[in-house]
Scaffold this active site. Sequence first.
Site, mmCIF file in Angstrom:
data_model
loop_
_atom_site.group_PDB
_atom_site.id
_atom_site.type_symbol
_atom_site.label_atom_id
_atom_site.label_comp_id
_atom_site.label_asym_id
_atom_site.label_seq_id
_atom_site.Cartn_x
_atom_site.Cartn_y
_atom_site.Cartn_z
ATOM 1 N N GLY A 188 1.085 -0.949 -0.410
ATOM 2 C CA GLY A 188 -0.148 0.010 0.100
ATOM 3 C C GLY A 188 0.957 1.658 -0.148
ATOM 4 N N ASN A 189 0.438 1.946 0.293
ATOM 5 C CA ASN A 189 0.730 3.465 0.398
ATOM 6 C C ASN A 189 0.160 4.178 1.363
ATOM 7 O OD1 ASN A 189 -0.146 5.429 -1.421
ATOM 8 N ND2 ASN A 189 -0.703 3.945 -2.880
ATOM 9 N N ARG A 190 0.885 5.657 1.650
ATOM 10 C CA ARG A 190 0.614 6.355 2.739
ATOM 11 C C ARG A 190 -0.296 7.565 2.679
ATOM 12 N NH1 ARG A 190 4.263 6.038 6.316
ATOM 13 N NH2 ARG A 190 6.593 5.144 5.720
ATOM 14 N N SER A 191 -1.302 7.231 0.918
ATOM 15 C CA SER A 191 -2.042 8.241 0.651
ATOM 16 C C SER A 191 -3.441 7.699 1.779
ATOM 17 C CB SER A 191 -2.860 8.078 -0.511
ATOM 18 O OG SER A 191 -3.790 8.654 -0.695
ATOM 19 N N ALA B 276 -3.608 7.303 -5.252
ATOM 20 C CA ALA B 276 -2.493 7.345 -5.125
ATOM 21 C C ALA B 276 -2.670 5.520 -5.143
ATOM 22 C CB ALA B 276 -1.548 7.732 -3.506
#
Length: 228
Positions: free
Chosen positions: A33-36, A100
């Site tokens: 995943g990512n930090r969005s 994102a």
Amino acid sequence: ELLQPADAPLAGRQVLITAGPTFEPIDPVRFIGNRSSGRMGFALAAAARDAGARVTLVHGPTAEAMPAGVEGVATETAAAMHTAVMERLPATDILIAAAAVADYRPAAPHAQKIKKSDPTMNLALERTEDILADAARQAATLPRRPFLVGFAAETEHLREHADAKRRNKGLDLIAANRVGEGLAFGTSDNELLCLWEGGERTLPNQPKAQLAPALIDLVIERLNARET
Ligand code: CTP
Ligand code: CA
């Protein structure tokens, strides 16, 4: 559904927004995943609604609350977000891609939880669909081509990289922001460099809740410029 005055700037327009991260499964319990946070996309949905549009928000996993009067479509993966966007595009007047989206996903997600064995492990990744680029390709074939807005998250060469993305993806407008070192992702403030063919505008650093209506105002302005 909220009733909006007929003279609102986006009255009668259908706005489609993507927001948040995507989660790409590694096995049944793990993902990439990512930090969005999704905050920008959710704020844009509320701002487009306030401008009189009918708004659909296709989002990845986030803690944000769905704004009143906005239709939410919950997705997890880039593939699911891609399907949700493509099937709605023909009825869309304005697409704003604020998600994102993961660029790569595990090529062969494991059906069972991966057990630890070796001291190191390699994970083969494959590219995901570029939702915005595919939408732009499909948009070019539609009788009523939607107005296309993208974001560009860059750590360096902001203007050059963002303008290349605008041209390569065939966008009407791109909103570029610096990321990294506590900037933009997961924060409440942001600054945007907005670029279109033959023009640009900087929306100065401010809370995303204020930045969102400012960007919607610019979209309305550029949309009107295209139509007149
Ligand atoms: N985007 C998308 N689908 C993807 C990747 C990106 O729809 N698979 C959209 C984003 O929502 C954003 C724009 O494309 O509006 C640019 O995303 P960004 O990550 O900045 O650029 P990429 O084209 O993915 O290129 P790179 O990450 O290599 O800079
Ligand atoms: Ca990317």
